[in-house]
Design an enzyme around this catalytic site. Structure first.
Site, PDB file in Angstrom:
ATOM      1  N   SER A  12     -18.157  28.135 -55.649  1.00 37.93           N
ATOM      2  CA  SER A  12     -17.451  27.204 -56.531  1.00 37.93           C
ATOM      3  C   SER A  12     -18.053  27.303 -57.922  1.00 37.93           C
ATOM      4  O   SER A  12     -19.248  27.037 -58.108  1.00 37.93           O
ATOM      5  CB  SER A  12     -17.600  25.774 -56.027  1.00 37.93           C
ATOM      6  OG  SER A  12     -17.345  24.863 -57.099  1.00 37.93           O
ATOM      7  N   HIS A  37     -13.786  29.962 -55.924  1.00 38.16           N
ATOM      8  CA  HIS A  37     -13.228  28.615 -55.790  1.00 38.16           C
ATOM      9  C   HIS A  37     -13.290  27.901 -57.141  1.00 38.16           C
ATOM     10  O   HIS A  37     -14.345  27.839 -57.768  1.00 38.16           O
ATOM     11  CB  HIS A  37     -14.044  27.850 -54.749  1.00 38.16           C
ATOM     12  CG  HIS A  37     -13.540  26.486 -54.406  1.00 38.16           C
ATOM     13  ND1 HIS A  37     -12.525  26.268 -53.494  1.00 38.16           N
ATOM     14  CD2 HIS A  37     -13.925  25.259 -54.828  1.00 38.16           C
ATOM     15  CE1 HIS A  37     -12.315  24.969 -53.386  1.00 38.16           C
ATOM     16  NE2 HIS A  37     -13.152  24.332 -54.173  1.00 38.16           N
ATOM     17  N   ASP A  39     -12.566  24.405 -59.124  1.00 35.93           N
ATOM     18  CA  ASP A  39     -12.381  22.959 -58.946  1.00 35.93           C
ATOM     19  C   ASP A  39     -11.762  22.311 -60.178  1.00 35.93           C
ATOM     20  O   ASP A  39     -12.428  22.168 -61.202  1.00 35.93           O
ATOM     21  CB  ASP A  39     -13.734  22.292 -58.659  1.00 35.93           C
ATOM     22  CG  ASP A  39     -14.235  22.609 -57.264  1.00 35.93           C
ATOM     23  OD1 ASP A  39     -15.392  23.074 -57.140  1.00 35.93           O
ATOM     24  OD2 ASP A  39     -13.460  22.406 -56.316  1.00 35.93           O
ATOM     25  N   MET A  41     -10.437  18.998 -61.870  1.00 34.98           N
ATOM     26  CA  MET A  41     -10.602  17.541 -61.733  1.00 34.98           C
ATOM     27  C   MET A  41     -10.018  16.847 -62.966  1.00 34.98           C
ATOM     28  O   MET A  41     -10.235  17.306 -64.080  1.00 34.98           O
ATOM     29  CB  MET A  41     -12.086  17.197 -61.599  1.00 34.98           C
ATOM     30  CG  MET A  41     -12.757  17.865 -60.410  1.00 34.98           C
ATOM     31  SD  MET A  41     -14.499  17.402 -60.294  1.00 34.98           S
ATOM     32  CE  MET A  41     -15.044  18.433 -58.925  1.00 34.98           C
ATOM     33  N   HIS A  70      -8.537  24.514 -56.337  1.00 31.86           N
ATOM     34  CA  HIS A  70      -8.616  23.226 -55.632  1.00 31.86           C
ATOM     35  C   HIS A  70      -8.259  22.117 -56.627  1.00 31.86           C
ATOM     36  O   HIS A  70      -9.032  21.819 -57.530  1.00 31.86           O
ATOM     37  CB  HIS A  70     -10.051  23.049 -55.101  1.00 31.86           C
ATOM     38  CG  HIS A  70     -10.305  21.753 -54.404  1.00 31.86           C
ATOM     39  ND1 HIS A  70     -11.580  21.333 -54.092  1.00 31.86           N
ATOM     40  CD2 HIS A  70      -9.469  20.776 -53.967  1.00 31.86           C
ATOM     41  CE1 HIS A  70     -11.497  20.150 -53.487  1.00 31.86           C
ATOM     42  NE2 HIS A  70     -10.246  19.799 -53.405  1.00 31.86           N
ATOM     43  N   MET A  72      -7.917  18.541 -57.657  1.00 28.53           N
ATOM     44  CA  MET A  72      -8.294  17.140 -57.431  1.00 28.53           C
ATOM     45  C   MET A  72      -7.667  16.344 -58.561  1.00 28.53           C
ATOM     46  O   MET A  72      -8.350  15.841 -59.455  1.00 28.53           O
ATOM     47  CB  MET A  72      -9.822  17.028 -57.395  1.00 28.53           C
ATOM     48  CG  MET A  72     -10.422  17.606 -56.123  1.00 28.53           C
ATOM     49  SD  MET A  72     -12.168  18.018 -56.287  1.00 28.53           S
ATOM     50  CE  MET A  72     -12.029  19.645 -57.051  1.00 28.53           C
ATOM     51  N   MET A 141     -12.830  18.383 -46.609  1.00 28.03           N
ATOM     52  CA  MET A 141     -13.918  18.046 -47.516  1.00 28.03           C
ATOM     53  C   MET A 141     -15.124  17.552 -46.721  1.00 28.03           C
ATOM     54  O   MET A 141     -14.986  16.669 -45.859  1.00 28.03           O
ATOM     55  CB  MET A 141     -13.480  16.973 -48.515  1.00 28.03           C
ATOM     56  CG  MET A 141     -12.384  17.394 -49.469  1.00 28.03           C
ATOM     57  SD  MET A 141     -12.828  18.793 -50.511  1.00 28.03           S
ATOM     58  CE  MET A 141     -14.297  18.219 -51.328  1.00 28.03           C
ATOM     59  N   GLY A 146     -15.502  15.291 -56.319  1.00 25.30           N
ATOM     60  CA  GLY A 146     -15.762  14.877 -57.687  1.00 25.30           C
ATOM     61  C   GLY A 146     -17.012  15.475 -58.290  1.00 25.30           C
ATOM     62  O   GLY A 146     -17.121  15.606 -59.505  1.00 25.30           O
ATOM     63  N   GLY A 148     -20.578  18.414 -57.614  1.00 23.55           N
ATOM     64  CA  GLY A 148     -21.311  19.382 -56.808  1.00 23.55           C
ATOM     65  C   GLY A 148     -22.678  18.814 -56.473  1.00 23.55           C
ATOM     66  O   GLY A 148     -23.062  17.750 -56.959  1.00 23.55           O
ATOM     67  N   ASP A 176     -15.515  22.387 -47.759  1.00 23.13           N
ATOM     68  CA  ASP A 176     -15.903  22.263 -49.159  1.00 23.13           C
ATOM     69  C   ASP A 176     -16.856  21.093 -49.381  1.00 23.13           C
ATOM     70  O   ASP A 176     -16.490  19.944 -49.192  1.00 23.13           O
ATOM     71  CB  ASP A 176     -14.632  22.069 -50.006  1.00 23.13           C
ATOM     72  CG  ASP A 176     -14.905  22.142 -51.497  1.00 23.13           C
ATOM     73  OD1 ASP A 176     -13.974  21.831 -52.273  1.00 23.13           O
ATOM     74  OD2 ASP A 176     -16.023  22.522 -51.877  1.00 23.13           O
ATOM     75  N   GLY A 177     -18.118  21.448 -49.791  1.00 24.63           N
ATOM     76  CA  GLY A 177     -19.072  20.415 -50.151  1.00 24.63           C
ATOM     77  C   GLY A 177     -20.331  20.455 -49.316  1.00 24.63           C
ATOM     78  O   GLY A 177     -20.295  20.338 -48.095  1.00 24.63           O
ATOM     79  N   GLY A 178     -21.489  20.687 -49.980  1.00 26.18           N
ATOM     80  CA  GLY A 178     -22.775  20.642 -49.292  1.00 26.18           C
ATOM     81  C   GLY A 178     -23.017  21.788 -48.336  1.00 26.18           C
ATOM     82  O   GLY A 178     -23.852  21.680 -47.427  1.00 26.18           O
ATOM     83  N   SER A 199     -23.652  24.811 -55.548  1.00 26.63           N
ATOM     84  CA  SER A 199     -25.084  24.796 -55.877  1.00 26.63           C
ATOM     85  C   SER A 199     -25.871  25.762 -55.003  1.00 26.63           C
ATOM     86  O   SER A 199     -26.797  26.416 -55.494  1.00 26.63           O
ATOM     87  CB  SER A 199     -25.628  23.373 -55.754  1.00 26.63           C
ATOM     88  OG  SER A 199     -25.099  22.731 -54.618  1.00 26.63           O
TER      89      SER A 199
HETATM   90  C1  DX5 Z   1     -16.423  18.852 -55.049  1.00 26.76           C
HETATM   91  C2  DX5 Z   1     -15.833  20.226 -55.121  1.00 26.76           C
HETATM   92  C3  DX5 Z   1     -16.695  21.287 -54.467  1.00 26.76           C
HETATM   93  C4  DX5 Z   1     -18.085  21.412 -55.071  1.00 26.76           C
HETATM   94  C5  DX5 Z   1     -19.003  22.074 -54.081  1.00 26.76           C
HETATM   95  O1  DX5 Z   1     -15.476  17.893 -55.336  1.00 26.76           O
HETATM   96  O2  DX5 Z   1     -14.545  20.254 -54.563  1.00 26.76           O
HETATM   97  O3  DX5 Z   1     -16.020  22.534 -54.503  1.00 26.76           O
HETATM   98  O4  DX5 Z   1     -18.038  22.120 -56.244  1.00 26.76           O
HETATM   99  O5  DX5 Z   1     -20.292  22.114 -54.611  1.00 26.76           O
HETATM  100  P1  DX5 Z   1     -21.576  22.070 -53.664  1.00 26.76           P
HETATM  101  O6  DX5 Z   1     -21.513  23.322 -52.813  1.00 26.76           O
HETATM  102  O7  DX5 Z   1     -22.715  22.099 -54.642  1.00 26.76           O
HETATM  103  O8  DX5 Z   1     -21.516  20.845 -52.846  1.00 26.76           O
HETATM  104 ZN    ZN Z   2     -13.636  22.282 -54.290  1.00 23.57          ZN
END
Ligand code: DX5
Ligand code: ZN
Length: 232
Positions: A12, A37, A39, A41, A70, A72, A141, A146, A148, A176-178, A199
């Site tokens: 991402s 990816h 993001d 927002m 993606h 959002m 998710m 919102g 990273g 997606d996420g963590g 990250s």
């Molecule tokens: C959060 C995004 C994710 C985010 C993931 O809303 O949709 O794509 O960037 O970042 P990490 O891998 O650091 O959680």
């Molecule tokens: Zn995302």
């Protein structure tokens, strides 16, 4: 050709150097990323603002593979054509973004892109079953969207149920996420094939020194593949 359910890593760019997106996209691809990816927002659907179709169009020439957008944002429909024209291969909208997800998914495919459906952690699978023939990807998710760098929320049970619902349909399950080498085995074992990581991929590296990107991608992939026993 059987549908490709092998593990795919999608960095991402939310975790990349915003002043150097083009080179960052090329760098992670050269270091082994399968998809990129992106993001988007709007500061309304989520409490953060990133970028729009113009940035997607600007980075498109730097991405040889899949540009996975993606959204959002809410509403979604007024912007679908702009993201498709920007070269998005996959456009993912959130089920929670508005009352007309059926129309939104139709419009995404109508614009020539693959359609993705994203579910916040608090959203169950109850409204997904009858939409499966309209999507190419479901994004589960594993953080509240919102930002990273957030802590991983274990959605293994939801992923397993979704995998069973999908059956043989050619639909990717994206997480997606963590996502890290520690959390990747959980989601891969449950049935996910596209792992988004911000990250965990961009940490320790840069465009000038991209080798850590490659090591981070390889570590996530190896952990996920070890959990499924399926090597790409
Ligand atoms: C959060 C995004 C994710 C985010 C993931 O809303 O949709 O794509 O960037 O970042 P990490 O891998 O650091 O959680
Ligand atoms: Zn995302």
């Amino acid at each position: 050709m059987p549908f490709d359910r092998s593990i795919k890593i999608a960095p991402s760019i939310l975790a990349a150097d915003f002043a150097n997106f083009g080179a960052e996209c090329a760098a992670v691809e050269a270091q082994g990323a399968d998809w990129v990816h992106v993001d988007v927002m709007d500061g309304h659907f989520v409490p953060n603002i990133t970028f729009g179709p113009a940035t997607c169009a600007a980075i498109r020439p730097h991405i040889k593979g899949v540009m996975d957008v993606h959204l959002m944002i809410a509403p979604v429909d007024p912007y679908i054509d702009a993201f498709a024209d920007a070269g998005a291969d996959v456009i993912t909208a959130h089920l929670e973004a508005g009352p007309h997800i059926h129309r939104t998914l139709q419009a995404i495919r109508g614009a020539g892109a693959k359609a993705g459906l994203a579910l916040n952690p608090g959203t169950g699978l109850g409204d997904v079953g009858h939409l499966l023939d309209m999507v190419d990807l479901v994004c589960v998710m594993t953080v509240n969207p919102g930002f990273g760098g957030q802590k991983f929320l274990d959605m293994s049970a939801k992923i397993r149920d979704l995998r069973a619902m999908i059956g043989d349909r050619p639909i990717h399950i994206e997480i997606d996420g963590g996502v890290t080498p520690q959390t990747a085995p959980l989601v891969a074992k449950a049935g996910a094939d596209v792992l988004v990581a911000g990250s965990a991929v961009f940490k320790g590296g840069s465009v000038a020194d991209p080798a850590p990107y490659g090591a981070n991608i390889a570590a996530i992939r190896a952990a996920a593949e070890a959990a499924t026993g399926v090597m790409a």
